[in-house]
Design an enzyme around this catalytic site. Sequence first.
Site, mmCIF file in Angstrom:
data_model
loop_
_atom_site.group_PDB
_atom_site.id
_atom_site.type_symbol
_atom_site.label_atom_id
_atom_site.label_comp_id
_atom_site.label_asym_id
_atom_site.label_seq_id
_atom_site.Cartn_x
_atom_site.Cartn_y
_atom_site.Cartn_z
ATOM 1 C CG ASP A 197 -38.549 -8.567 -41.098
ATOM 2 O OD1 ASP A 197 -39.150 -8.287 -42.151
ATOM 3 O OD2 ASP A 197 -38.117 -7.695 -40.317
ATOM 4 C CB CYS A 232 -39.499 -6.443 -37.319
ATOM 5 S SG CYS A 232 -37.869 -5.721 -37.647
ATOM 6 C CE LYS A 254 -39.826 -5.350 -41.846
ATOM 7 N NZ LYS A 254 -38.787 -5.103 -40.878
HETATM 8 C C1 C5J Z 1 -36.513 -7.902 -36.784
HETATM 9 C C2 C5J Z 1 -34.443 -7.184 -35.764
HETATM 10 N N1 C5J Z 1 -36.989 -8.398 -37.916
HETATM 11 N N2 C5J Z 1 -34.690 -7.797 -34.617
HETATM 12 N N3 C5J Z 1 -35.284 -7.292 -36.822
HETATM 13 O O1 C5J Z 1 -37.126 -8.019 -35.747
HETATM 14 O O2 C5J Z 1 -33.436 -6.517 -35.897
#
Ligand code: C5J
Length: 221
Positions: A25, A163, A130
């Site tokens: 991400d 994540c 995802k």
């Molecule tokens: C991730 C989030 N990628 N913190 N998402 O950690 O909402």
Amino acid sequence: MPIAIPAEPFDFAFDPARAALIVIDMQRDFLEPGGFGEALGNDVSLLAAAIGPCRAALDAARAAGMLVIHTREGHRADLSDAPPAKVQRSAPSRRIGDPGPMGRILVRGEPGHEIVADLAPLPGEPVIDKPGKGAFYATELEPMLRHRGIDALLIAGVTTEVCVHTTLREANDRGFRCAVLADACASYFPEFHAMALRMVSAQGGIFGWVTDTARLGAALQ
Ligand code: C5J
């Protein structure tokens, strides 16, 4: 040929031919102003520290011929894959699907959903879209890894305690051996980052190993 990287709580042994680097991400929505991360009230500049180390990990993994996989958190334009409970919990001012300076927040195909330019996937590198925090939930990641005989994962990206951790826990329960690259992960909460890393390697490595990009790079040379 198997190699071993110095790590906590002890050396992480893996075969680069059976390992994948997963970069979680590293999207504009989390790292740049105007995206999802900022809409939740976070200081997004705190995540920039992970970009250089992620790039170093990508360079080392690519040079070693390792499988590289990128993930992106986001939803279909009609939000049919976004649980109402998740949408309701996003910031009241700007929620998932609302328009923002980088397009609709956390929606696939919008500028904010893209991976930051420095870490752009190379042609042929799989990108997993995802809907959840974990990269295994409602995605093709597990069959992709199994079909290629992957049994070890090196994990980088953001955010460490959300994540990255969710993916690590999913992978651990599926029998993958996982090492987190500490400097290639980041959080809006530095104390959560530190504690999340401790949670991984505590209790004899209850979720896996913790190492860093310098140790990975040296071992892969
Ligand atoms: C991730 C989030 N990628 N913190 N998402 O950690 O909402």
